[in-house]
Write an enzyme that holds these catalytic residues in place. Structure first.
Site, PDB file in Angstrom:
ATOM      1  N   SER A 126      56.110  34.534  39.758  1.00  0.00           N
ATOM      2  CA  SER A 126      55.222  35.584  40.243  1.00  0.00           C
ATOM      3  C   SER A 126      54.472  36.274  39.113  1.00  0.00           C
ATOM      4  O   SER A 126      53.456  36.915  39.363  1.00  0.00           O
ATOM      5  CB  SER A 126      56.022  36.632  41.030  1.00  0.00           C
ATOM      6  OG  SER A 126      56.999  37.234  40.195  1.00  0.00           O
ATOM      7  N   HIS A 147      53.035  29.991  44.315  1.00  0.00           N
ATOM      8  CA  HIS A 147      53.657  31.313  44.417  1.00  0.00           C
ATOM      9  C   HIS A 147      53.640  31.832  45.843  1.00  0.00           C
ATOM     10  O   HIS A 147      52.590  32.200  46.378  1.00  0.00           O
ATOM     11  CB  HIS A 147      52.935  32.304  43.493  1.00  0.00           C
ATOM     12  CG  HIS A 147      53.478  33.693  43.593  1.00  0.00           C
ATOM     13  ND1 HIS A 147      52.684  34.814  43.605  1.00  0.00           N
ATOM     14  CD2 HIS A 147      54.760  34.144  43.718  1.00  0.00           C
ATOM     15  CE1 HIS A 147      53.436  35.892  43.724  1.00  0.00           C
ATOM     16  NE2 HIS A 147      54.700  35.515  43.800  1.00  0.00           N
ATOM     17  N   GLU A 159      49.763  31.386  46.791  1.00  0.00           N
ATOM     18  CA  GLU A 159      48.829  31.191  45.679  1.00  0.00           C
ATOM     19  C   GLU A 159      49.108  29.844  45.010  1.00  0.00           C
ATOM     20  O   GLU A 159      50.224  29.592  44.554  1.00  0.00           O
ATOM     21  CB  GLU A 159      48.987  32.315  44.652  1.00  0.00           C
ATOM     22  CG  GLU A 159      48.604  33.679  45.196  1.00  0.00           C
ATOM     23  CD  GLU A 159      48.890  34.810  44.227  1.00  0.00           C
ATOM     24  OE1 GLU A 159      48.073  35.728  44.136  1.00  0.00           O
ATOM     25  OE2 GLU A 159      49.958  34.776  43.561  1.00  0.00           O
ATOM     26  N   ASN A 197      49.442  40.088  42.619  1.00  0.00           N
ATOM     27  CA  ASN A 197      50.100  41.044  41.722  1.00  0.00           C
ATOM     28  C   ASN A 197      49.119  41.662  40.728  1.00  0.00           C
ATOM     29  O   ASN A 197      49.349  42.765  40.229  1.00  0.00           O
ATOM     30  CB  ASN A 197      51.256  40.368  40.984  1.00  0.00           C
ATOM     31  CG  ASN A 197      52.478  40.231  41.864  1.00  0.00           C
ATOM     32  OD1 ASN A 197      52.706  41.033  42.761  1.00  0.00           O
ATOM     33  ND2 ASN A 197      53.268  39.192  41.625  1.00  0.00           N
TER      34      ASN A 197
END
Length: 514
Positions: A126, A147, A159, A197
């Site tokens: 991540s 991800h 992702e 993120n």
């Protein structure tokens, strides 16, 4: 596997790490027709994972959400692997182990001595660089990021991360596999935080910045972002501090620090000493019973809002000229105020200003600051159109004028928050920074504008994608907020980027690619 899903080459996959993420990925693959071999350094964890996933399939069948025969077949595709050597023959191996670069590098180096040259190695990392993980491999071109978000079966976005040396064909194959599992793939270049993120930095960090400036307390900031912000009736489900408590500061603070450092101390991502101190104190959130809030039997304890001040007679109101003057005057009149229309306020008038990105002090230039109160008009303020209105005072505003403004804007039952002076109130600065960070992701070509919007909306549960948020508010308004905050504070975190500036100037959507 869905009939419309494009073909992919993966028939047999290995999963290394059978925690929550590994189990979720194994479930998706088995459900999609891929045979899955599960390995974990703890053999008991493998047996527990296979049993738990099998139980999940059985429950889905019982509820009519999965054909019983398909559930039985999916369970049969789950196989234990006693050692990494048992992963030989896999077309794809996905690691979901501890988030440490050296551990992932060591695992992939070991796997390269076991699997065929054509086997793809995928990392569910991540926050680590896929390129850095691949750098320890003899064939880095076969390493890709994949991800997922927790819980994997329910969070319908994934992702696919393109490392610096990842073969393009592998990215395409992983996109096809993702679609076959029923998930929506978004393709990202290998940069810190990828899309979600990375884009998620603004909501928490800007709220922490406002808290550190003493603008408002924790419950007030959470209430504003839950109740004032709205996009066609949809808002943030949790305030930023509620969200950090739910995630756990032991998870969220290291991510803040990691992304900040990986971007060489980019000011937009600057973390806060507040979270560092709370981590050191063990105040991690729900998991420890106390974070930004206390939790009793799992329930959040939050102080009640103070009552609305009692004001026997409302003063007349004078609204400063500007593009939002008519809106504020009409709202105040609808709530029972008498509106003065002279070029200057009388000595008896409450003075209202409606700045974008400015603080109340800057907006009060030339006006009697002791009677000035600012109101945030970025989101609807009209009667029946809002849950909460937000006001802000100058350091000179006298209490009786603050109370009068609060009583006026609470007259229809809407809740009212009153802030200390701040550039951009709360909602303006937080939402503008969310949009700003997303436009920088687009400018850096980390992902397409459409993928940025999709990934953030689904991955973070935002009411809209950040670029769509900017379009709904207006790119020019977002630009004005950021430019004014940058000018007032001198802080480079607020500097508007080229993607935003050009589209605001040309009247284009923030989703407009080039």
């Amino acid at each position: 596997m869905t009939d419309l899903a494009p073909p992919h080459p993966y028939k047999q996959a290995g999963i290394v790490g059978t925690g929550a993420m590994g189990r979720g990925i194994a479930q998706l693959l088995a459900q999609s027709g891929v045979t899955v071999r599960l390995f974990d350094s703890n053999p008991e964890a493998v047996a527990a994972a296979i049993a738990q996933i099998g139980d999940t399939f059985a429950r889905l069948a019982e509820k009519g959400r999965m054909d019983p025969a398909a559930a039985k077949a999916a369970s049969a595709r789950l196989q234990p692997a006693a050692s990494p050597q048992a992963l030989a023959g896999c077309d794809l191996v996905v690691e979901a182990i501890v988030e440490r670069l050296e551990a992932k590098r060591a695992l992939f180096a070991e796997l390269e001595g076991i699997v065929d040259a054509g086997c793809v190695l995928a990392s569910n990392t991540s926050s680590l660089s896929v390129t850095a993980i691949a750098a320890g491999c003899a064939r880095p071109q076969r390493v890709v990021g994949w991800h997922f978000f927790n819980p994997v079966p329910l969070m319908k976005v994934v992702e696919v991360v393109n490392g610096a040396r990842t073969e393009r064909g592998i990215v395409d194959d992983m996109v096809a596999l993702s679609r076959a599992t029923g998930h929506l793939p978004v393709v990202a270049q290998d940069t810190p935080g990828f899309i979600v993120n990375h884009a998620g930095r603004a909501y928490g960090t800007e709220s922490l910045k406002a808290l550190s400036e003493g603008v408002a307390d924790i419950p007030t900031i959470d209430r504003i972002l839950r109740e004032q912000v709205g996009f066609d009736g949809s808002g943030f489900r949790l305030g930023p501090f509620e969200l950090m408590d739910l995630t756990g500061l032991d998870v969220s603070h290291p991510v803040m620090e990691s992304i900040y450092r990986q971007f060489y101390d980019e000011a937009r991502f600057r973390p806060s000493v507040i979270t560092a101190q709370r981590v050191a104190a063990g105040l991690l959130g729900r998991k420890t019973g106390e974070g930004f809030y206390r939790y009793a039997d799992g329930k959040q304890e939050s102080p009640a809002e103070p009552p609305v001040p009692s004001v026997p007679v409302l003063p007349p109101v004078w609204v400063a000229p500007g593009p939002r003057q008519a809106l504020v005057a009409e709202t105040a009149a609808g709530l029972g105020a008498t509106i003065e229309t002279g070029e200057e306020p009388s000595a008896a008038a409450l003075v209202l200003v409606a700045p974008l990105g400015l603080d109340a002090t800057a907006a009060a230039g030339g006006l009697p600051a002791e009677r000035v109160v600012a109101i945030d008009t970025l989101f609807p303020i009209a009667t029946g159109a809002c849950q909460r209105r937000v006001l802000m005072t100058t350091p000179a505003t006298r209490p009786e004028w603050r109370d009068a403004a609060q009583a006026l804007f609470a007259a229809d039952g809407a809740r009212v928050s009153v802030l200390r002076d701040s550039p951009g109130f709360i909602a303006q600065r937080v939402v503008a920074m969310i949009v700003s960070v997303a436009t920088e992701i687009a400018q850096q070509r980390i992902a397409s504008p459409a993928d940025i919007d999709t990934a953030v909306r689904i991955g973070l549960g935002y009411p809209r994608g950040p670029l769509t948020m900017g379009d709904m508010i207006g790119a020019s308004a977002i630009l004005e907020i950021l430019a004014n905050m940058h000018r007032l504070t001198g802080d480079p975190r607020y500097r508007p980027g080229a993607w935003l500036r050009r589209r605001a100037q040309l009247g284009l959507s923030l989703l407009q690619d080039d």
